[in-house]
Design a protein around this motif. Structure first.
Motif, PDB file in Angstrom:
ATOM      1  N   PHE A 307       0.841  -1.182   0.000  1.00 36.45           N
ATOM      2  CA  PHE A 307       0.000   0.000   0.000  1.00 36.45           C
ATOM      3  C   PHE A 307       0.891   1.252   0.000  1.00 36.45           C
ATOM      4  CE2 PHE A 307      -3.036  -2.927   2.330  1.00 36.45           C
ATOM      5  CZ  PHE A 307      -3.945  -3.013   1.286  1.00 36.45           C
ATOM      6  N   PRO A 308       0.318   2.421  -0.223  1.00 35.94           N
ATOM      7  CA  PRO A 308       1.095   3.652  -0.121  1.00 35.94           C
ATOM      8  C   PRO A 308       1.725   3.790   1.266  1.00 35.94           C
ATOM      9  CG  PRO A 308      -0.978   4.086  -1.227  1.00 35.94           C
ATOM     10  CD  PRO A 308      -1.057   2.682  -0.711  1.00 35.94           C
ATOM     11  N   PRO A 309       2.879   4.441   1.371  1.00 41.66           N
ATOM     12  CA  PRO A 309       3.611   4.525   2.643  1.00 41.66           C
ATOM     13  C   PRO A 309       2.788   5.071   3.801  1.00 41.66           C
ATOM     14  CG  PRO A 309       4.989   5.289   0.825  1.00 41.66           C
ATOM     15  CD  PRO A 309       3.622   5.074   0.253  1.00 41.66           C
ATOM     16  N   LEU A 310       1.875   6.001   3.522  1.00 41.30           N
ATOM     17  CA  LEU A 310       1.084   6.619   4.584  1.00 41.30           C
ATOM     18  C   LEU A 310       0.415   5.586   5.474  1.00 41.30           C
ATOM     19  CD1 LEU A 310      -0.389   9.055   5.931  1.00 41.30           C
ATOM     20  CD2 LEU A 310      -2.165   8.786   4.172  1.00 41.30           C
ATOM     21  N   LEU A 311      -0.085   4.500   4.896  1.00 36.66           N
ATOM     22  CA  LEU A 311      -0.872   3.537   5.663  1.00 36.66           C
ATOM     23  C   LEU A 311      -0.064   2.828   6.742  1.00 36.66           C
ATOM     24  CD1 LEU A 311      -2.701   4.061   3.143  1.00 36.66           C
ATOM     25  CD2 LEU A 311      -3.532   1.724   3.431  1.00 36.66           C
ATOM     26  N   TYR A 312       1.240   2.813   6.615  1.00 30.03           N
ATOM     27  CA  TYR A 312       2.093   2.097   7.564  1.00 30.03           C
ATOM     28  C   TYR A 312       2.564   2.990   8.707  1.00 30.03           C
ATOM     29  CZ  TYR A 312       2.266  -1.195   3.641  1.00 30.03           C
ATOM     30  OH  TYR A 312       1.933  -2.045   2.622  1.00 30.03           O
ATOM     31  N   THR A 313       2.267   4.279   8.633  1.00 32.28           N
ATOM     32  CA  THR A 313       2.730   5.227   9.644  1.00 32.28           C
ATOM     33  C   THR A 313       1.713   5.342  10.778  1.00 32.28           C
ATOM     34  OG1 THR A 313       1.663   7.144   8.601  1.00 32.28           O
ATOM     35  CG2 THR A 313       3.883   6.543   7.821  1.00 32.28           C
ATOM     36  N   THR A 314       2.154   5.930  11.864  1.00 34.52           N
ATOM     37  CA  THR A 314       1.250   6.170  12.994  1.00 34.52           C
ATOM     38  C   THR A 314       0.100   7.061  12.566  1.00 34.52           C
ATOM     39  OG1 THR A 314       3.066   5.929  14.575  1.00 34.52           O
ATOM     40  CG2 THR A 314       1.087   7.090  15.328  1.00 34.52           C
ATOM     41  N   GLU A 315       0.420   8.113  11.828  1.00 31.60           N
ATOM     42  CA  GLU A 315      -0.632   9.009  11.333  1.00 31.60           C
ATOM     43  C   GLU A 315      -1.586   8.249  10.414  1.00 31.60           C
ATOM     44  OE1 GLU A 315      -1.211  13.054   8.606  1.00 31.60           O
ATOM     45  OE2 GLU A 315       0.607  11.827   8.429  1.00 31.60           O
ATOM     46  N   GLY A 316      -1.033   7.472   9.495  1.00 35.65           N
ATOM     47  CA  GLY A 316      -1.862   6.751   8.544  1.00 35.65           C
ATOM     48  C   GLY A 316      -2.772   5.731   9.207  1.00 35.65           C
ATOM     49  N   LYS A 317      -2.278   5.069  10.245  1.00 33.51           N
ATOM     50  CA  LYS A 317      -3.112   4.092  10.951  1.00 33.51           C
ATOM     51  C   LYS A 317      -4.263   4.783  11.679  1.00 33.51           C
ATOM     52  CE  LYS A 317       0.505   0.606  11.354  1.00 33.51           C
ATOM     53  NZ  LYS A 317       1.427  -0.156  12.223  1.00 33.51           N
ATOM     54  N   ALA A 318      -4.022   5.984  12.163  1.00 33.56           N
ATOM     55  CA  ALA A 318      -5.096   6.744  12.816  1.00 33.56           C
ATOM     56  C   ALA A 318      -6.145   7.158  11.787  1.00 33.56           C
ATOM     57  CB  ALA A 318      -4.521   7.971  13.518  1.00 33.56           C
ATOM     58  N   VAL A 319      -5.698   7.602  10.615  1.00 37.95           N
ATOM     59  CA  VAL A 319      -6.632   7.979   9.553  1.00 37.95           C
ATOM     60  C   VAL A 319      -7.404   6.758   9.081  1.00 37.95           C
ATOM     61  CG1 VAL A 319      -6.857   8.953   7.238  1.00 37.95           C
ATOM     62  CG2 VAL A 319      -5.171   9.901   8.818  1.00 37.95           C
ATOM     63  N   THR A 320      -6.712   5.624   8.943  1.00 39.34           N
ATOM     64  CA  THR A 320      -7.361   4.387   8.515  1.00 39.34           C
ATOM     65  C   THR A 320      -8.472   3.993   9.475  1.00 39.34           C
ATOM     66  OG1 THR A 320      -5.390   3.568   7.372  1.00 39.34           O
ATOM     67  CG2 THR A 320      -6.978   1.921   8.110  1.00 39.34           C
ATOM     68  N   GLN A 321      -8.237   4.141  10.764  1.00 38.75           N
ATOM     69  CA  GLN A 321      -9.254   3.816  11.758  1.00 38.75           C
ATOM     70  C   GLN A 321     -10.421   4.800  11.682  1.00 38.75           C
ATOM     71  OE1 GLN A 321      -9.228   1.030  13.426  1.00 38.75           O
ATOM     72  NE2 GLN A 321     -11.220   1.470  14.371  1.00 38.75           N
ATOM     73  N   ARG A 322     -10.114   6.074  11.421  1.00 40.69           N
ATOM     74  CA  ARG A 322     -11.171   7.076  11.282  1.00 40.69           C
ATOM     75  C   ARG A 322     -12.037   6.765  10.068  1.00 40.69           C
ATOM     76  NH1 ARG A 322      -8.512  12.128  10.284  1.00 40.69           N
ATOM     77  NH2 ARG A 322      -7.358  11.486  12.124  1.00 40.69           N
ATOM     78  N   VAL A 323     -11.411   6.354   8.965  1.00 43.21           N
ATOM     79  CA  VAL A 323     -12.152   5.970   7.767  1.00 43.21           C
ATOM     80  C   VAL A 323     -13.068   4.789   8.074  1.00 43.21           C
ATOM     81  CG1 VAL A 323     -11.913   4.948   5.461  1.00 43.21           C
ATOM     82  CG2 VAL A 323     -10.470   6.869   6.124  1.00 43.21           C
ATOM     83  N   TRP A 324     -12.548   3.811   8.789  1.00 43.43           N
ATOM     84  CA  TRP A 324     -13.333   2.624   9.155  1.00 43.43           C
ATOM     85  C   TRP A 324     -14.572   3.013   9.962  1.00 43.43           C
ATOM     86  CZ3 TRP A 324     -13.471  -2.481   8.072  1.00 43.43           C
ATOM     87  CH2 TRP A 324     -14.109  -3.340   8.979  1.00 43.43           C
ATOM     88  N   GLU A 325     -14.369   3.822  10.989  1.00 42.48           N
ATOM     89  CA  GLU A 325     -15.476   4.187  11.872  1.00 42.48           C
ATOM     90  C   GLU A 325     -16.494   5.075  11.158  1.00 42.48           C
ATOM     91  OE1 GLU A 325     -16.161   2.908  14.675  1.00 42.48           O
ATOM     92  OE2 GLU A 325     -14.292   1.787  14.946  1.00 42.48           O
TER      93      GLU A 325
END
Length: 345
Positions: A307-325
């Protein structure tokens, strides 16, 4: 089992290099001579034109027994189906209406699949939208490309998952592939820090003719990152496939400007674009060639890609969780969270 989230993050120092390698150097992976879909049922969205049409043809060429053309215009779908029936008279080909601007239509389609189909083996979620100017879907209030490429596609996926699990062939998982894009590797996603996120993506002042499309595809990768924790590859294999830049798909039908601009875009497609047959082969590879090892994968150039690098970062994981919710909250009316939780049972 190694999904894309378990790979080393993608490094894209110069995206044109990625584009060149993907368009011109990657080697297609066609189904083997023994590939046979006899007895199987497949659903392909956006299948009256372009890559959806070509993907449907390739499935039929592998002796698919039952094909559902999921289209917005039944009239256009019937025209496409008549052409397919002439070439593949042995197959049962049905045309079902689905409007990705309407949550009611998506729910009705999923219910119809549950009630009328005794078996579902393959789903290709190909339908998509690229807009060069801001447009809002009146029925939902969302920006149009965000609505079609992410929200409506993911709602259909969620609604179909329990149906696919129930109607798969015993001992063999169903396959779902979602149209993705290498362009996610170059997404800027400058509004990713907004909370809540979805209203920011809908705001007219935040629309970007290039990045809004990329972000919509990126959100699907983020959703899949979490989804694989709930869906077993023994039940349903879910992956994303990038067909690359394909000519002849009406991608630029909304492009405004001079005839010179439109002509240059068309010439670029003729020079650099894959044929619809080659682009659609990425979908067929994802649902026919690839197995459980592809669950949770972003497939690019016919192979698993990070996946793009963002998804593996702390910031990206927080955004990923926000997208999920926010996604599950958007679809609370359809019982989305419960349907996903049920996949663990």
């Amino acid at each position: 089992m190694t999904g894309s989230r378990d790979l080393e993050p993608s490094q894209v120092p110069f995206f044109p290099n990625v584009f060149f390698n993907n368009q011109f150097k990657a080697k297609p992976q066609w189904p083997g001579k023994d590939a046979n879909l006899t007895g199987q049922t497949a659903i392909v969205t956006g299948s009256n034109v372009g890559m959806g049409y070509e993907a449907a043809l390739q499935l039929l060429g592998l002796k698919l027994s039952h094909l559902i053309l999921a289209v917005r215009s039944v009239e256009k779908g019937q025209h496409a189906a008549s052409q397919m029936r002439e070439k593949y008279p042995y197959a049962k080909i049905d045309v079902w209406a689905i409007d990705l601007f309407s949550y009611d239509s998506i729910q009705a389609f999923a219910k119809k699949a549950d009630v009328e189909l005794s078996r579902i083996d393959i789903v290709i979620l190909n339908a998509g939208r690229a807009r060069f100017e801001y447009h809002k879907v009146d029925r939902t209030g969302h920006e149009e490309s965000f609505q079609v490429n992410y929200l409506s596609t993911i709602l259909l996926l969620i609604l179909l998952l329990p149906v696919l699990k129930a109607k798969r062939t015993a001992g063999r998982p169903a396959h779902v592939t979602i149209a993705s894009a290498a362009l996610t590797l170059d997404a800027k996603f400058i509004h990713r820090g907004k909370t809540p996120l979805f209203p920011a993506l809908d705001a007219p002042e935040n629309f970007d003719r290039d990045d809004s499309y990329r972000v919509g595809k990126l959100l699907a990768q983020m959703f899949l990152w979490n989804l694989v924790d709930y869906v077993s590859a023994d039940d349903v294999i879910v992956n994303l496939a990038d067909p690359a830049f394909v000519r002849g798909t009406d991608f630029a039908r909304d492009l405004k400007g001079s005839a010179v601009v439109r002509t240059l875009f068309g010439l670029f497609g003729l020079i650099a674009g894959r044929s619809p047959k080659l682009g659609a082969s990425c979908y067929i590879d994802a649902v026919v060639n690839k197995g459980k090892e592809s669950h949770g994968c972003f497939l690019m150039s016919w192979k698993a890609h990070p996946f793009p690098p963002l998804l593996y970062t702390t910031e990206g994981k927080a955004v990923t969780q926000r997208v999920w919710e926010e996604t599950l909250a958007e679809f609370e009316f359809a019982g989305a969270r419960q349907k996903i939780e049920s996949m663990k049972a």
